[in-house]
Design a protein around this motif. Structure first.
Motif, mmCIF file in Angstrom:
data_model
loop_
_atom_site.group_PDB
_atom_site.id
_atom_site.type_symbol
_atom_site.label_atom_id
_atom_site.label_comp_id
_atom_site.label_asym_id
_atom_site.label_seq_id
_atom_site.Cartn_x
_atom_site.Cartn_y
_atom_site.Cartn_z
ATOM 1 N N LYS A 81 0.835 -1.203 0.000
ATOM 2 C CA LYS A 81 0.000 0.000 0.000
ATOM 3 C C LYS A 81 0.872 1.257 0.000
ATOM 4 O O LYS A 81 0.573 2.240 -0.674
ATOM 5 C CB LYS A 81 -0.918 -0.014 1.221
ATOM 6 N N ARG A 88 0.790 7.586 0.946
ATOM 7 C CA ARG A 88 -0.005 6.739 1.828
ATOM 8 C C ARG A 88 0.538 6.821 3.255
ATOM 9 O O ARG A 88 1.745 6.918 3.485
ATOM 10 C CB ARG A 88 0.036 5.287 1.389
ATOM 11 N N ASP A 168 -4.379 5.793 5.952
ATOM 12 C CA ASP A 168 -4.998 4.949 4.929
ATOM 13 C C ASP A 168 -5.187 3.524 5.440
ATOM 14 O O ASP A 168 -6.093 2.826 4.988
ATOM 15 C CB ASP A 168 -4.116 4.932 3.676
ATOM 16 N N ILE A 192 -9.143 6.792 9.996
ATOM 17 C CA ILE A 192 -9.358 6.095 8.718
ATOM 18 C C ILE A 192 -10.829 6.103 8.301
ATOM 19 O O ILE A 192 -11.188 5.542 7.261
ATOM 20 C CB ILE A 192 -8.834 4.632 8.782
ATOM 21 N N GLY A 197 -12.487 5.865 1.763
ATOM 22 C CA GLY A 197 -11.155 5.311 1.955
ATOM 23 C C GLY A 197 -10.877 4.981 3.398
ATOM 24 O O GLY A 197 -11.675 5.263 4.286
ATOM 25 N N GLY A 198 -9.695 4.405 3.633
ATOM 26 C CA GLY A 198 -9.307 4.048 4.984
ATOM 27 C C GLY A 198 -9.669 2.611 5.307
ATOM 28 O O GLY A 198 -10.752 2.135 4.973
#
Length: 497
Positions: A81, A88, A168, A192, A197-198
């Motif tokens: 990621k 990120r 993230d 998050i 997202g998260g």
């Protein structure tokens, strides 16, 4: 294609092919291979299934057996990621600072052994134009030639851990054993919790009574639940399991469960299994005279306080509780006086450690309470005796055909104590006392223990009303009265002759 173009294309492919990325570029430490400690990460079938399941869900909780490489798996997933997308942020939370540093060390191993994709900032090859990483004790960052940095930050357990970051990916390692787990979850999850997202991954072996157990067993919280049994490692066969069981005995179901049911059936079990709603909760205060006590457990990390009323028959009801963190003794005294206003409190019961003198002032905390208007009574520090006293008070007995406990809870008035008593487990080494871990569960029971270990007394019996001799006109009134009127007349004059 140039080397930079090939690398960019490979990273683009890896972003959507996690299993390929891990098996091609990631490494782990294999303690069974002392000749070559660092080995390519060759995923087992259950590890592949877990990664595919994690990718499809934002909230993930993993209940696993011991030593199955899942911390390495999650770190590898996090490295992808961070590397395959710029900018990120990954946050890792562990029990201690040393364990948080270990997460950073493992992340550094991942990047050190993928020289095709990333270089160490301290040893950049000539002509290198790709991303570079830089490691500190609690942080690892990646600098890209054409985008914002990615960063991995590790934190030990503390109530405000990770509060000021937007992440993230949030990783809870050995989640069930982290102190302040509830406070950390409350402060960390918003980092998050964005609509688009998260992601969170919490992994651990089981610890009964923990936040981790609550999250894993709650069917309605939206978490993706993953269970990994002991045999996920293909090298573990029936012979290995039997040999391990001979060594560990019943503890094997906690450390090496084969099913979720085994994982949740911890040897020893709950310390207060008798505490149930139908036998321990009442909807009103006792009638007649009451003798009131207040019991406390005080530490700067948590103040737990309970109000208990004892009736004329030596039955008790917990009718109020107060729990708070980070309170000074002065603030505690103000709260206790305010909540007890208009009530005669027989004694304020407290554990003996409050009578230890401070080196700087020479005063004990009990003295500070006294100066704040609360005179404490010292109870016993005999832990087994206190636990036995709690069991005696909470034991259901049959009275007039009804099974009730001598010590009850006024409905909804002491929810945290009730929850803790239902969740706290037996000490694994001393089954006659309750466990001191998870620590979050012990404050309120420790407060109640002050009451149960002390010599408390029932309230003074109410004076009996003298019977009044019924005259003929009183009997006539009674005969013609409604049911409500008859009840009133009996209360006023006693039963008719």
């Amino acid at each position: 294609m140039t080397a930079a173009e090939i690398r960019a294309a490979e990273l683009e492919y890896c972003r959507d092919h996690t299993v390929y990325f891990i098996e091609t570029y990631c490494h782990i430490e294999d303690k069974d291979r002392p000749d070559a400690l660092i080995q390519p990460f060759d995923l087992w079938p259950m590890q592949k299934e877990a990664i595919e399941s994690i990718e499809q869900n934002r909230k993930n909780v993993i209940l696993k057996a011991r030593q199955l490489g899942f911390s390495w798996l999650v770190i590898s997933y996090a490295s992808k990621k961070m590397l395959c997308q710029t900018g990120r942020t990954v946050i890792g939370l562990s029990r201690t600072e040393a364990e948080a540093q270990e997460l950073v060390r493992r992340m550094e191993i991942e990047f050190r052994y993928m020289p095709e994709l990333i270089a160490d900032a301290k040893d950049v090859p000539p002509g290198w134009a790709g991303p570079v990483y830089n490691k500190k004790s609690m942080e690892l960052s990646i600098k890209f030639p054409d985008g914002p940095d990615s960063v991995f930050k590790a934190f030990p357990s503390s109530p405000g851990a990770a509060r000021s970051f937007t992440a993230d990916l949030l990783i809870f390692d050995e989640w069930a054993f982290q102190q302040f787990a509830r406070e950390i979850w409350a402060s960390a999850f918003p980092t998050i919790n964005r609509p688009m997202g998260g992601q969170v991954i919490g992994l651990s072996t089981i610890e009964r009574g923990s936040l981790f157990e609550e999250i894993f067993t709650d069917p309605d919280n939206g978490f993706n639940k993953i269970f990994i049994p002991w045999y996920a490692d293909p090298k573990r066969d029936a012979a290995w399991y039997q040999e391990t069981k001979r060594t560990m005995g019943d503890l094997i179901t906690q450390e090496y469960p084969a099913t979720i049911e085994e994982a949740l059936t911890v040897p020893g079990g709950a310390y207060f299994p008798e505490v149930r709603y139908d036998t321990h909760v009442v909807d009103k205060m006792p009638a007649g005279n009451l003798r009131r006590y207040v019991c406390i457990d005080y530490g700067f990390d948590m103040f737990a306080c309970h109000w208990i009323a004892v009736d004329e028959n030596n039955n008790a009801v917990i009718y109020r509780e107060y729990d708070a963190k980070d309170m000074t003794i002065g603030s505690v005294c103000d709260v206790m006086r305010t909540l007890s206003a208009g009530e005669h409190i027989e004694m304020y019961l407290a554990p003996p450690d409050l009578w230890s003198r401070e080196q700087i002032t020479g005063k004990s905390r009990a003295q500070h309470f006294y100066e704040g208007g609360i005179s404490l009574t010292k109870t016993s520090n005999d832990f087994p005796a206190g636990c036995a006293g709690m069991k005696e008070w909470l034991k259901p007995v049959e009275v007039d055909g009804q099974v009730r406990s001598r010590l009850s809870f006024l409905d909804g008035k002491a929810p945290n104590l009730y929850r803790c008593l239902q969740k706290i487990q037996k000490d694994k080494n001393r089954p006659n006392v309750y466990a001191k871990e998870p620590h979050d569960l012990t404050h309120d029971p420790d407060s109640l223990r002050c009451f149960c270990v002390y010599w408390t007394s029932p309230a003074k019996a109410s004076p009996k009303k003298k019977k009044k001799k019924w005259t003929w006109d009183m009997k006539e009134d009674y005969k013609n009265a409604s049911a409500e009127g008859k009840a009133y007349l009996r209360e006023k004059w006693g039963d008719p002759e």
